[in-house]
Design a protein around this motif. Sequence first.
Motif, short mmCIF file in Angstrom:
data_model
loop_
_atom_site.label_atom_id
_atom_site.label_comp_id
_atom_site.label_asym_id
_atom_site.label_seq_id
_atom_site.Cartn_x
_atom_site.Cartn_y
_atom_site.Cartn_z
N ILE A 38 -12.21 -12.16 3.82
CA ILE A 38 -11.11 -11.26 4.19
C ILE A 38 -10.73 -11.57 5.64
N ALA A 39 -9.43 -11.84 5.84
CA ALA A 39 -8.93 -12.19 7.16
C ALA A 39 -8.28 -10.99 7.86
N VAL A 40 -7.65 -10.11 7.10
CA VAL A 40 -6.94 -8.98 7.70
C VAL A 40 -6.92 -7.81 6.71
N VAL A 41 -7.00 -6.60 7.27
CA VAL A 41 -6.92 -5.38 6.47
C VAL A 41 -5.95 -4.43 7.14
N VAL A 42 -5.08 -3.83 6.34
CA VAL A 42 -4.19 -2.76 6.80
C VAL A 42 -4.33 -1.61 5.81
N ALA A 43 -4.58 -0.41 6.31
CA ALA A 43 -4.65 0.78 5.45
C ALA A 43 -3.64 1.80 5.99
N VAL A 44 -2.87 2.37 5.06
CA VAL A 44 -1.86 3.37 5.41
C VAL A 44 -2.07 4.59 4.52
N ALA A 45 -2.15 5.76 5.14
CA ALA A 45 -2.28 7.01 4.39
C ALA A 45 -1.06 7.88 4.67
N THR A 46 -0.44 8.37 3.59
CA THR A 46 0.74 9.24 3.69
C THR A 46 0.68 10.28 2.57
N PRO A 47 1.54 11.28 2.64
CA PRO A 47 1.56 12.27 1.56
C PRO A 47 2.00 11.68 0.21
N HIS A 48 2.84 10.63 0.23
CA HIS A 48 3.41 10.09 -1.01
C HIS A 48 3.28 8.58 -1.08
N ARG A 49 3.10 8.03 -2.29
CA ARG A 49 2.83 6.60 -2.48
C ARG A 49 3.98 5.69 -2.08
N VAL A 50 5.22 6.08 -2.35
CA VAL A 50 6.36 5.20 -2.03
C VAL A 50 6.38 4.89 -0.54
N GLN A 51 6.19 5.91 0.27
CA GLN A 51 6.17 5.73 1.72
C GLN A 51 4.98 4.87 2.15
N ALA A 52 3.81 5.08 1.54
CA ALA A 52 2.62 4.32 1.91
C ALA A 52 2.78 2.84 1.60
N PHE A 53 3.31 2.52 0.41
CA PHE A 53 3.53 1.12 0.06
C PHE A 53 4.52 0.47 1.03
N ALA A 54 5.63 1.13 1.30
CA ALA A 54 6.66 0.57 2.17
C ALA A 54 6.13 0.34 3.58
N LEU A 55 5.41 1.32 4.11
CA LEU A 55 4.87 1.18 5.47
C LEU A 55 3.81 0.10 5.55
N CYS A 56 2.97 0.00 4.54
CA CYS A 56 1.93 -1.03 4.55
C CYS A 56 2.57 -2.43 4.62
#
Length: 138
Positions: A89-107
């Motif tokens: 694994i070279a890089v990890v990004v984790a994003v937590a939001t109230p809703h999945r659409v926003q989390a996927f887009a931000l990630c």
Amino acid sequence: MAHDLPGIIDAPLDPRICEDAVRTSADGAVVTFTGVVRDHHDGRSVTALRYEAHPRAADFLAQVCAKYRAADIRIAAQHRIGDLVIGDIAVVVAVATPHRVQAFALCAKVIDEIKAQVPIWKFETYADGVSDWQVGKC
């Protein structure tokens, strides 16, 4: 919290560390991107890879994450440096939001900006014995 995580690591990465840093009981989604070292690049077989970082790379990484944080949005990211092997694994990004659409887009936005803004360089060795820097392609 997430902003306190070390961003540049010279040891194996564990995606759960970033996920645990961002997750709260208010979240409906935690989206994680895990970038893995692959065995090819631009049609060439890759046998070894090394990442090197500018001394302030962690600051740049933190700035990218901070740009997208809000009261209900948490982001954590780590990038590995040093010698890696295929499958690491070279890089990890984790994003937590109230809703999945926003989390996927931000990630997706965060990993794209990390690749564009954080001064980390990739040195690849190919099966034919040739080695090459991949500047701006971490």
